[in-house]
Design a protein around this motif. Structure first.
Motif, PDB file in Angstrom:
ATOM      1  N   ARG A  80       1.165  -9.501  -0.887  1.00 42.72           N
ATOM      2  CA  ARG A  80       0.599 -10.739  -0.419  1.00 42.72           C
ATOM      3  C   ARG A  80       1.042 -10.054   0.758  1.00 42.72           C
ATOM      4  O   ARG A  80       0.488 -10.861   1.459  1.00 42.72           O
ATOM      5  N   ALA A  81       2.011  -9.080   1.571  1.00 41.84           N
ATOM      6  CA  ALA A  81       2.341  -9.171   2.902  1.00 41.84           C
ATOM      7  C   ALA A  81       1.431  -7.904   3.974  1.00 41.84           C
ATOM      8  O   ALA A  81       1.998  -7.356   4.102  1.00 41.84           O
ATOM      9  N   LEU A  82       0.800  -7.330   2.970  1.00 42.82           N
ATOM     10  CA  LEU A  82      -0.528  -6.532   3.314  1.00 42.82           C
ATOM     11  C   LEU A  82      -1.429  -7.014   3.969  1.00 42.82           C
ATOM     12  O   LEU A  82      -2.149  -7.832   2.758  1.00 42.82           O
ATOM     13  N   SER A  83      -2.544  -6.081   4.300  1.00 44.97           N
ATOM     14  CA  SER A  83      -3.511  -6.451   4.712  1.00 44.97           C
ATOM     15  C   SER A  83      -4.951  -6.025   3.751  1.00 44.97           C
ATOM     16  O   SER A  83      -4.040  -4.817   3.217  1.00 44.97           O
ATOM     17  N   GLY A  84      -6.035  -6.602   3.490  1.00 44.42           N
ATOM     18  CA  GLY A  84      -6.632  -5.885   3.054  1.00 44.42           C
ATOM     19  C   GLY A  84      -6.905  -4.445   2.161  1.00 44.42           C
ATOM     20  O   GLY A  84      -7.135  -3.988   1.802  1.00 44.42           O
ATOM     21  N   GLY A  85      -6.972  -4.076   3.992  1.00 50.65           N
ATOM     22  CA  GLY A  85      -7.358  -2.476   3.636  1.00 50.65           C
ATOM     23  C   GLY A  85      -6.238  -1.466   3.054  1.00 50.65           C
ATOM     24  O   GLY A  85      -6.044  -0.415   2.208  1.00 50.65           O
ATOM     25  N   GLN A  86      -5.036  -2.256   3.392  1.00 51.82           N
ATOM     26  CA  GLN A  86      -3.619  -1.265   2.704  1.00 51.82           C
ATOM     27  C   GLN A  86      -3.108  -1.775   1.385  1.00 51.82           C
ATOM     28  O   GLN A  86      -2.791  -0.967   0.956  1.00 51.82           O
ATOM     29  N   ARG A  87      -4.134  -3.282   0.595  1.00 50.94           N
ATOM     30  CA  ARG A  87      -4.128  -3.043   0.125  1.00 50.94           C
ATOM     31  C   ARG A  87      -4.929  -2.362  -0.882  1.00 50.94           C
ATOM     32  O   ARG A  87      -4.542  -1.909  -1.983  1.00 50.94           O
ATOM     33  N   GLN A  88      -5.696  -1.768  -0.586  1.00 48.88           N
ATOM     34  CA  GLN A  88      -7.408  -0.885  -1.320  1.00 48.88           C
ATOM     35  C   GLN A  88      -6.461   0.563  -1.159  1.00 48.88           C
ATOM     36  O   GLN A  88      -6.219   0.669  -1.825  1.00 48.88           O
ATOM     37  N   ARG A  89      -5.299   0.939  -0.092  1.00 49.48           N
ATOM     38  CA  ARG A  89      -5.040   1.449  -0.055  1.00 49.48           C
ATOM     39  C   ARG A  89      -3.782   1.744  -1.233  1.00 49.48           C
ATOM     40  O   ARG A  89      -3.563   3.470  -1.907  1.00 49.48           O
ATOM     41  N   VAL A  90      -3.458   0.792  -1.422  1.00 51.16           N
ATOM     42  CA  VAL A  90      -1.846   0.861  -2.451  1.00 51.16           C
ATOM     43  C   VAL A  90      -2.601   1.535  -3.716  1.00 51.16           C
ATOM     44  O   VAL A  90      -2.240   1.897  -4.669  1.00 51.16           O
ATOM     45  N   ALA A  91      -3.653   0.778  -4.268  1.00 50.43           N
ATOM     46  CA  ALA A  91      -4.320   0.741  -5.278  1.00 50.43           C
ATOM     47  C   ALA A  91      -5.030   2.331  -5.502  1.00 50.43           C
ATOM     48  O   ALA A  91      -5.161   3.258  -6.473  1.00 50.43           O
ATOM     49  N   MET A  92      -5.862   2.690  -4.656  1.00 47.20           N
ATOM     50  CA  MET A  92      -5.688   4.506  -4.353  1.00 47.20           C
ATOM     51  C   MET A  92      -4.303   4.711  -4.488  1.00 47.20           C
ATOM     52  O   MET A  92      -4.139   5.836  -4.988  1.00 47.20           O
ATOM     53  N   GLY A  93      -3.746   4.668  -4.203  1.00 42.04           N
ATOM     54  CA  GLY A  93      -2.214   5.925  -4.548  1.00 42.04           C
ATOM     55  C   GLY A  93      -1.788   5.398  -5.845  1.00 42.04           C
ATOM     56  O   GLY A  93      -1.297   6.546  -6.029  1.00 42.04           O
ATOM     57  N   ARG A  94      -2.160   4.540  -6.401  1.00 40.29           N
ATOM     58  CA  ARG A  94      -1.707   4.408  -8.066  1.00 40.29           C
ATOM     59  C   ARG A  94      -2.285   5.070  -8.781  1.00 40.29           C
ATOM     60  O   ARG A  94      -2.348   5.539  -9.416  1.00 40.29           O
ATOM     61  N   ALA A  95      -3.520   5.148  -8.411  1.00 42.11           N
ATOM     62  CA  ALA A  95      -4.185   6.428  -8.914  1.00 42.11           C
ATOM     63  C   ALA A  95      -4.497   8.065  -8.566  1.00 42.11           C
ATOM     64  O   ALA A  95      -3.802   8.431  -9.743  1.00 42.11           O
ATOM     65  N   VAL A  96      -3.930   8.188  -6.984  1.00 39.94           N
ATOM     66  CA  VAL A  96      -3.453   9.530  -7.086  1.00 39.94           C
ATOM     67  C   VAL A  96      -1.976   9.605  -6.979  1.00 39.94           C
ATOM     68  O   VAL A  96      -2.081  10.811  -8.119  1.00 39.94           O
ATOM     69  N   VAL A  97      -0.527   8.739  -7.666  1.00 40.53           N
ATOM     70  CA  VAL A  97       0.285   9.673  -8.255  1.00 40.53           C
ATOM     71  C   VAL A  97      -0.358  10.051  -9.744  1.00 40.53           C
ATOM     72  O   VAL A  97       0.382  10.548  -9.933  1.00 40.53           O
ATOM     73  N   ARG A  98      -1.097   9.126 -10.144  1.00 41.34           N
ATOM     74  CA  ARG A  98      -1.068   9.889 -11.805  1.00 41.34           C
ATOM     75  C   ARG A  98      -1.248  11.316 -11.358  1.00 41.34           C
ATOM     76  O   ARG A  98      -1.689  11.878 -12.647  1.00 41.34           O
ATOM     77  N   LYS A  99      -2.608  11.506 -10.614  1.00 38.19           N
ATOM     78  CA  LYS A  99      -2.884  13.049 -10.639  1.00 38.19           C
ATOM     79  C   LYS A  99      -4.268  12.923 -12.579  1.00 38.19           C
ATOM     80  O   LYS A  99      -3.849  13.866 -12.906  1.00 38.19           O
ATOM     81  N   PRO A 100      -4.709  12.515 -12.543  1.00 35.16           N
ATOM     82  CA  PRO A 100      -5.520  12.540 -13.334  1.00 35.16           C
ATOM     83  C   PRO A 100      -6.463  13.889 -13.097  1.00 35.16           C
ATOM     84  O   PRO A 100      -6.350  13.771 -12.244  1.00 35.16           O
TER      85      PRO A 100
END
Ligand code: ADP
Ligand code: MG
Length: 360
Positions: free
Chosen positions: A134-154
């Protein structure tokens, strides 16, 4: 990393009469970025969710890295999905959100820390690791969502309209980030959007869907320059390709009362649909009689809307180019597209001879 192969994939929802997705044959090559594009309701999410394992496949086969996954659990498909609504856990910090999937898979703590740190660096999220979403902007939240995908190395990333919630400017910059990240990681990606510009700019290859079926597959510019149907012609490109009712008669093209001598007409007789891109029309001494209705100033160019023989037509001109309320328009060489009036399919035209430009 892995290829994804769809063979004859269909989906009919329980109780539905017609399939929402039908007869999809498509290979997403290892490392390729494929964008599924089409209007709302054409089956994009359904298709993506079948690859993800979130929706039962009612016909055909999906393979990821050469393994049939029809009956494999989503968690065991080695894919990571990024949604429009981010789906972040509000009570967890950015770090915890990114680490969550790895923890669930019992990844060693040191490995988790290293992967989260690397993803945070790549996505410029390092300063925010201890914040809640909630303390992030929309763009930052979207980057976190990306980050969650990236760390998985799928083996593959699946994106469902991930940028739809962002404002126009942020969408453009996130688009660039997603593309850079995908190139850098080389991860096979399937991306869904209804936005043709987003599709054009992101894709190695586009897949245009219409009513649950593939209308055309190809590189963005290939599709732009040779749309396979009137559906694709009017969906890809802005402004949309002009489509005019015309007739081929004795080797000449008739539009209302206007008769044109165009080189390389298709071997058809009778009514056809003539497709003309707005940028392929130029004021000239002879050609289509055009009457201006109104003008839209876009700064870098001018959109001129009007009529030819009672049919709407738009052309683009540089802002300083002269024009009149009534003028003739020549068609750029080789710029006329022809489609079957009834099926909407592209009609083949003979190759143009290498001769000097003739005004249409
Ligand atoms: P898109 O993502 O391209 O907007 P969808 O894949 O969401 O399209 O939907 C494709 C079609 O399937 C639509 O006609 C939609 O109404 C239908 N559909 C989607 N989800 C369901 C569902 N759970 N049950 C029944 N019909 C559905
Ligand atoms: Mg959708």
């Amino acid at each position: 990393m892995a290829a994804i192969t769809l063979s004859n994939v269909s989906k009919t929802y329980p109780g539905a009469r017609a399939p929402s997705v039908a007869d999809i044959d498509l290979t997403i090559r290892d490392g390729e970025f494929i964008v599924l594009v089409g209007p709302s309701g054409c089956g994009k999410s359904t298709l993506l969710r079948m690859v993800a394992g979130l929706e039962e496949i009612t016909g055909g086969e999906v393979r990821i890295a050469n393994r049939v996954v029809n009956r494999v659990d989503p968690a065991d498909r080695d894919i990571a999905m990024v949604f429009q609504n981010y789906a972040l856990y509000p009570h967890m910090t950015v770090r915890e959100n990114m680490a969550y999937g790895l923890k669930n898979r019992k990844t060693p703590a040191a490995e988790i820390e290293a992967r989260v740190a690397e993803a945070a660096r790549m996505l410029e999220l390092a300063p925010y690791l201890d914040r809640k979403p909630r303390a992030l902007s929309g763009g930052q939240r979207q980057r976190v969502a990306m980050g969650r995908a990236v760390v998985r190395k799928p083996a593959a990333f699946l994106f469902d309209e991930p940028l739809s919630n962002l404002d126009a400017k942020l969408r453009v910059s996130m688009r660039g980030e997603i593309r850079r990240l995908q190139r850098r990681l080389g991860t096979t990606s399937l991306y869904v959007t209804h936005d043709q510009l987003e599709a054009m700019t992101l894709a190695d290859r586009l897949v245009v869907l219409n009513g649950g079926r593939i209308e055309q597959v190809g590189a963005p510019l290939e599709i732009y320059h040779r749309p396979a149907s009137t559906f694709v012609a009017s969906f890809i490109g802005s402004p949309a390709m002009n489509l005019l009712d015309a007739e081929i008669d004795g080797g000449r093209l008739r539009i209302g009362a206007t008769v044109l001598d165009l080189p390389a007409l298709p071997h058809a007789r009778g009514s056809v649909t003539l497709g003309l891109r707005a940028e392929d029309l130029h004021p000239a001494a002879q050609g289509l009689p055009f009457r201006v209705d109104f003008i839209e100033e876009l700064g870098a160019q001018r959109l001129i809307h009007g009529h030819v023989e009672g049919q709407p037509l738009t052309l683009t001109l540089p802002p300083q180019a002269p024009f009149a309320d009534e003028m003739r328009l020549a068609i750029g060489r080789g710029a006329a597209h022809f489609f079957d009036t009834f099926s909407g399919r592209r009609l083949p035209t003979p190759a143009l001879q290498d001769s000097p430009t003739v005004p249409a």
